[in-house]
Design an enzyme around this catalytic site. Structure first.
Site, PDB file in Angstrom:
ATOM      1  N   GLU A 141      -2.995 -30.463  68.175  1.00  0.00           N
ATOM      2  CA  GLU A 141      -2.690 -29.876  66.982  1.00  0.00           C
ATOM      3  C   GLU A 141      -2.417 -28.386  67.194  1.00  0.00           C
ATOM      4  OE1 GLU A 141      -3.045 -30.771  63.745  1.00  0.00           O
ATOM      5  OE2 GLU A 141      -3.881 -32.758  63.797  1.00  0.00           O
TER       6      GLU A 141
ATOM      7  N   GLU B 218       4.841 -30.794  59.347  1.00  0.00           N
ATOM      8  CA  GLU B 218       4.482 -30.064  60.540  1.00  0.00           C
ATOM      9  C   GLU B 218       5.674 -29.708  61.455  1.00  0.00           C
ATOM     10  OE1 GLU B 218       1.408 -32.694  61.996  1.00  0.00           O
ATOM     11  OE2 GLU B 218       0.395 -32.696  59.784  1.00  0.00           O
TER      12      GLU B 218
ATOM     13  N   HIS C   5       3.917 -36.271  60.899  1.00  0.00           N
ATOM     14  CA  HIS C   5       3.820 -35.684  59.578  1.00  0.00           C
ATOM     15  C   HIS C   5       4.759 -34.652  59.538  1.00  0.00           C
ATOM     16  CE1 HIS C   5      -1.006 -36.764  60.081  1.00  0.00           C
ATOM     17  NE2 HIS C   5      -0.267 -37.675  59.075  1.00  0.00           N
TER      18      HIS C   5
ATOM     19  N   HIS D 118       1.187 -32.243  66.472  1.00  0.00           N
ATOM     20  CA  HIS D 118       0.820 -32.062  65.161  1.00  0.00           C
ATOM     21  C   HIS D 118       0.659 -30.692  64.904  1.00  0.00           C
ATOM     22  CE1 HIS D 118       0.039 -36.209  63.418  1.00  0.00           C
ATOM     23  NE2 HIS D 118      -0.086 -36.542  64.659  1.00  0.00           N
TER      24      HIS D 118
HETATM   25 ZN   LIG Z   1      -0.606 -34.014  61.418  1.00  0.00          ZN
END
Ligand SMILES: [Zn+2]
Ligand SMILES: *[C@@H]1O[C@H](CO)[C@@H](O)[C@H](O)[C@H]1NC(C)=O
Ligand SMILES: *[C@@H]1O[C@H](CO)[C@@H](O)[C@H](O)[C@H]1NC(C)=O
Ligand SMILES: *[C@@H]1O[C@H](CO)[C@@H](O)[C@H](O)[C@H]1NC(C)=O
Length: 408
Positions: free
Chosen positions: A370, A172, A169, A293
């Protein structure tokens, strides 16, 4: 030479300030907590409107959702807000973007700033030249013909592989910065215990799984998440909804304008398709596949799809996950939650970790971090948090590997 450099820098400054870049001036982020099923469904309805940019997905009752609202829709949205428990979370998104202090042109590599793709790639090339145990690896070519560049660190033959994935992504940024931090520590740490662990594995490190998206998030739209392949009027598929395991089985969209668009078919994106080939080629030897992420501070265990499947060694993964999160909190008291993806975040299918484990059942350890924070800055984590994030995450990864070793 100096003058040419200065001109290049000046031109870059002009480009960055003359409005080619999407402005987020007076965009606000609201944090909403759905209190019941009706509110949850109402939020899911609002999520279908691409003018509101959901920083995370609507999941469960009582779990907060951060929604970015453009100035032009502020009045309309304040009426919607009356129906929900909410807080104004970020007053002006552009202020946070400005604070990121983006280094536009090529600069020396460090962890005081977020760097552009060329600078990261130049650093990887530098490592491959100056460190005898580092070689470049090519994960494929992106839609816009950029290389998906990574490195392999190998001190001796016969090692098992630890695979570090970041930047799937593109917005990020902290994920890419963190894996380069880890890579640097693996190569330069003076701590004998760390050297021993670093040398006991082959490391595959890919800071940018989505290079087109990353460059787009640097030069045009800071909040870009997807690939850049055109789909009618909209661009890009979510490369972490596009992998061929339980594709489109919850938490993905079939609408190209949506940020969680799963693509037109599994592996419709050249990036995920080529990376899956690359991973398949070495998967027999992978001990751990770790994705990065942001944001939320959770350590996730597969699977994300709607079937609520869990890995065969789920209990063991949670046990090690807990130890990892505990270690991570030691330096800066950064608190993580640990659990299966739908448990700690939300249902989401077609992610890389689901595919890696789903099609390679012999891989013992698959995790996804994350990273920081819990939404104060969200994706726009200030650059002075890169090093602390790198430090605590490196501690966590090392703690994780010590647990792997105990099993032997
Ligand atoms: Zn992500
Ligand atoms: C949500 O939180 C409230 C308290 O704020 C609680 O009464 C309610 O049971 C919770 N609902 C769910 C589904 O967890
Ligand atoms: C990528 O390269 C190919 C072959 O050179 C070319 O046909 C294609 O137009 C390029 N794609 C983009 C998006 O630049
Ligand atoms: C992990 O920690 C949580 C919270 O402390 C606890 O509830 C859970 O039982 C732990 N899981 C394992 C497998 O140790």
């Amino acid at each position: 030479m100096k003058i040419i450099l200065l001109i290049v820098v000046l031109i870059n400054l002009v480009i960055s300030s003359n409005g080619f870049k999407k402005s987020y001036n007076n965009f606000k982020v609201y944090r909403i907590i759905p209190k019941n099923k009706d509110q949850l469904n109402a939020l899911k309805e609002i999520e279908q409107n691409p003018s509101y940019i959901f920083w995370n997905e609507v999941s469960y009752v009582n779990r907060s959702v951060d929604i970015m609202v453009p100035p032009i829709l502020q009045n309309k949205f304040s009426k919607i807000l009356q129906n929900f428990e909410h807080k104004l979370w970020i007053k002006n998104v552009q202020d946070l973007i400005d604070n990121e202090n983006v280094v536009e042109s090529k600069s020396t590599f460090d962890w005081h700033n977020y760097h552009d793709l060329d600078t990261i790639y130049d650093w990887l090339r530098y490592l491959s030249v100056y460190y005898p145990h580092v070689s470049l690896v090519n994960g494929g070519i992106s839609y816009e013909n950029r290389t998906i560049l990574g490195v392999k660190v190998s001190f001796k033959p016969g090692n098992k592989i630890i695979f570090l994935e970041a930047g799937i992504h593109s917005r990020e940024w902290i994920s890419s910065a963190t894996v380069t931090y880890i890579l640097n520590e693996l190569l330069t740490s003076n701590d004998p215990a760390i050297q021993t662990i670093a040398r006991s594995r082959d490391w595959y490190v890919f800071p940018n799984f989505n290079p087109d998206g990353y460059q787009y998030s640097r030069t045009k739209d800071r909040m870009w998440r997807k690939t850049r392949k055109p789909y009618g009027g909209c661009y890009g598929a979510d490369p972490n909804r596009n992998w061929n395991y339980h594709w489109m089985d919850g938490g993905s969209s079939n609408w190209p304008c949506n940020d969680a668009f799963a693509g037109s078919s599994p592996f419709s994106e050249i990036e995920t398709k080529s990376l899956s080939h690359f991973i398949s080629g070495i998967s027999y030897n992978i001990e751990a596949y770790i994705g990065f992420h942001s944001y939320s501070q959770v350590l996730m265990i597969p699977f994300g799809h709607a079937g609520l499947e869990v890995p065969a060694n789920n209990v063991e993964l949670k046990r090690i996950g807990n130890i990892t999160a505990t270690k991570l909190s030691e330096k800066y008291n950064t608190k993580y939650r640990v659990g299966n993806i739908p448990e700690v975040m939300y249902v989401g299918s077609g992610g890389s970790s689901d595919w890696v484990l789903g099609t390679n059942r012999h891989i013992p350890y698959v995790y996804t971090f994350e990273l920081r924070d819990q939404g104060k800055y969200g994706f726009l984590l200030p650059p002075d948090q890169i090093i602390p994030t790198g430090e605590e995450t490196f501690d966590a990864v090392i703690a994780m590997m010590k647990e792997f070793d105990k099993k032997k």
